[in-house]
Design an enzyme around this catalytic site. Structure first.
Site, short mmCIF file in Angstrom:
data_model
loop_
_atom_site.label_atom_id
_atom_site.label_comp_id
_atom_site.label_asym_id
_atom_site.label_seq_id
_atom_site.Cartn_x
_atom_site.Cartn_y
_atom_site.Cartn_z
N ASP A 59 1.66 4.29 7.04
CA ASP A 59 1.83 5.15 5.86
C ASP A 59 1.19 6.49 6.20
OD1 ASP A 59 2.37 5.98 3.21
OD2 ASP A 59 0.37 5.42 2.56
N SER A 60 1.29 7.44 5.26
CA SER A 60 0.67 8.74 5.49
C SER A 60 -0.85 8.67 5.43
CB SER A 60 1.17 9.73 4.44
OG SER A 60 0.85 9.24 3.15
N TYR B 97 2.85 13.14 2.70
CA TYR B 97 4.26 13.23 3.14
C TYR B 97 5.17 13.62 1.96
CZ TYR B 97 3.54 10.66 7.63
OH TYR B 97 3.17 10.25 8.88
N GLY B 98 4.75 13.22 0.77
CA GLY B 98 5.67 13.27 -0.38
C GLY B 98 6.06 14.65 -0.83
N CYS C 108 5.43 2.99 3.13
CA CYS C 108 5.50 4.32 2.53
C CYS C 108 6.87 4.48 1.91
CB CYS C 108 5.29 5.39 3.61
SG CYS C 108 5.51 7.06 3.00
N ASN C 109 6.90 4.74 0.60
CA ASN C 109 8.19 4.90 -0.07
C ASN C 109 8.91 6.14 0.40
OD1 ASN C 109 8.44 2.99 -2.74
ND2 ASN C 109 6.32 3.33 -2.16
N THR C 110 8.14 7.22 0.68
CA THR C 110 8.78 8.48 1.05
C THR C 110 9.54 8.30 2.37
OG1 THR C 110 6.90 9.56 0.00
CG2 THR C 110 8.36 10.94 1.30
N GLU D 60 -6.41 9.36 -2.54
CA GLU D 60 -7.08 9.62 -1.26
C GLU D 60 -8.55 9.98 -1.47
OE1 GLU D 60 -6.13 9.71 2.16
OE2 GLU D 60 -4.28 8.68 1.64
N CYS E 264 5.24 4.57 -5.03
CA CYS E 264 4.46 5.19 -3.95
C CYS E 264 3.31 4.23 -3.69
CB CYS E 264 3.94 6.56 -4.39
SG CYS E 264 2.72 7.25 -3.24
N THR E 265 3.08 3.92 -2.43
CA THR E 265 2.08 2.89 -2.13
C THR E 265 0.65 3.35 -2.43
OG1 THR E 265 2.11 3.59 0.19
CG2 THR E 265 3.49 1.71 -0.41
N HIS E 266 0.45 4.65 -2.66
CA HIS E 266 -0.87 5.11 -3.08
C HIS E 266 -1.16 4.75 -4.54
CE1 HIS E 266 -0.90 7.62 0.54
NE2 HIS E 266 -2.15 7.96 0.26
N1 DGL Z 1 2.19 6.44 0.12
C1 DGL Z 1 3.37 7.16 0.42
C2 DGL Z 1 4.53 6.74 -0.41
O1 DGL Z 1 4.61 5.57 -0.71
C3 DGL Z 1 3.24 8.64 0.69
C4 DGL Z 1 2.40 9.44 -0.22
C5 DGL Z 1 2.29 10.84 0.33
O2 DGL Z 1 1.86 10.97 1.47
O3 DGL Z 1 2.66 11.80 -0.37
O4 DGL Z 1 5.40 7.50 -0.73
#
Ligand code: DGL
Length: 272
Positions: A13-14, A45-46, A76-78, A155, A187-189
């Site tokens: 993931d990011s 990443y998003g 990571c969903n993105t 984060e 989003c996994t965050h």
């Molecule tokens: N956790 C990631 C996701 O699921 C990326 C979040 C990010 O880096 O913006 O999209």
């Protein structure tokens, strides 16, 4: 190519977010070795375009391939929204994403045929969730809401108090107005902010709201994917977790050990 069932699973993931998926993988597949890569030097990443995200994702995935993983879970969903096909073609290795399991769980859970998705701007712009939900049921409408500020809050470990509460409300309000009864944490965050998101969603949508954290559904799919292809690790000793980051390993360690438990060694810093 014949793959080694005793090789580790690669997950990336990011940043910290993918640890929510690692935790679920650990529970579903306790004997698997896992190598997790958090691209902390380039998070988020998003907010970036699909070309950039694909390039970063190829860098992470190639590093995991060089470490001999048997399959890659894109936590990571993105990345799962914009790059899975490219990764599959370039890497010639099983690549499992996080969008379909969450979309399926949401389509099954809604009683009013309206699903809300909170995700990064990149995931929302890609249209990946509406497509994946429509593939499960054409009756279900998907309403997307970009929630970019939740990534830096997660984060930072800033998961409670007024700032996350107000951010959560601002992002949930349009979904509540649209009349959804299910909200996917796309989003996994975001599961790091689960408590505040659930509280505010219950307040805005009502106590019947269902929040979907797709990590468990993803872990179930990974388990059956490996079992179907005879790729489960044969040893019955507990699996290990190895953490790699591209920047700030100490800050990452603090959250990782809180999140995964104390059996995890410190993160190693790598360069991609
Ligand atoms: N956790 C990631 C996701 O699921 C990326 C979040 C990010 O880096 O913006 O999209």
């Amino acid at each position: 190519m014949r793959r080694d069932a005793n090789a580790p699973l690669g997950v990336f993931d990011s940043g910290l977010g993918g640890l929510t998926v690692v935790r679920a993988l650990r529970a579903a597949l306790p004997h698997e070795d896992i190598v997790y890569l958090g691209d902390t030097a380039r998070v988020p990443y998003g907010t970036k375009g699909p070309g950039t995200v694909t390039r970063y994702a190829l860098g992470c995935a190639s590093h995991l391939v060089a470490r001999g993983v048997k399959a890659i879970v894109v936590a990571c969903n993105t990345v799962s929204a914009v790059a899975p096909e490219r990764l599959r073609v370039e890497l010639d290795l099983p690549v499992l994403g996080v969008i379909e399991p969450g979309a399926r769980a949401a389509a099954e859970a809604t009683r009013v045929f309206k699903v809300g998705v909170l995700a990064t701007a990149g995931t929302i712009a890609s249209g990946a969730y509406p497509r994946a939900v429509a593939a499960c049921s054409t009756r279900v409408e998907t309403i997307g809401q970009a929630a970019p500020l939740l990534v830096p809050l997660a984060e930072e470990g800033w998961t409670d108090g007024d700032v996350p509460r107000l951010a959560a409300r601002r992002y949930l309000e349009p979904l509540a107005r649209a009349g959804v009864d299910v909200i996917v944490l796309g989003c996994t965050h975001y599961p790091l902010l689960y408590a505040v998101l659930e509280r505010e969603a219950k307040d805005l949508v009502g106590p019947h709201v269902t929040i979907i954290d797709s990590a468990r559904a993803v872990a179930r799919e990974v388990a059956s994917f490996l079992a179907d292809r005879s790729l489960l690790r044969s040893a019955d000793s507990p699996g290990t977790i190895r953490l790699l980051v591209t920047d700030l390993p100490n800050a990452f360690d603090r959250t990782a050990s809180r999140f995964l438990g104390s059996e995890v060694d410190g993160a190693e810093q790598i360069d991609l």
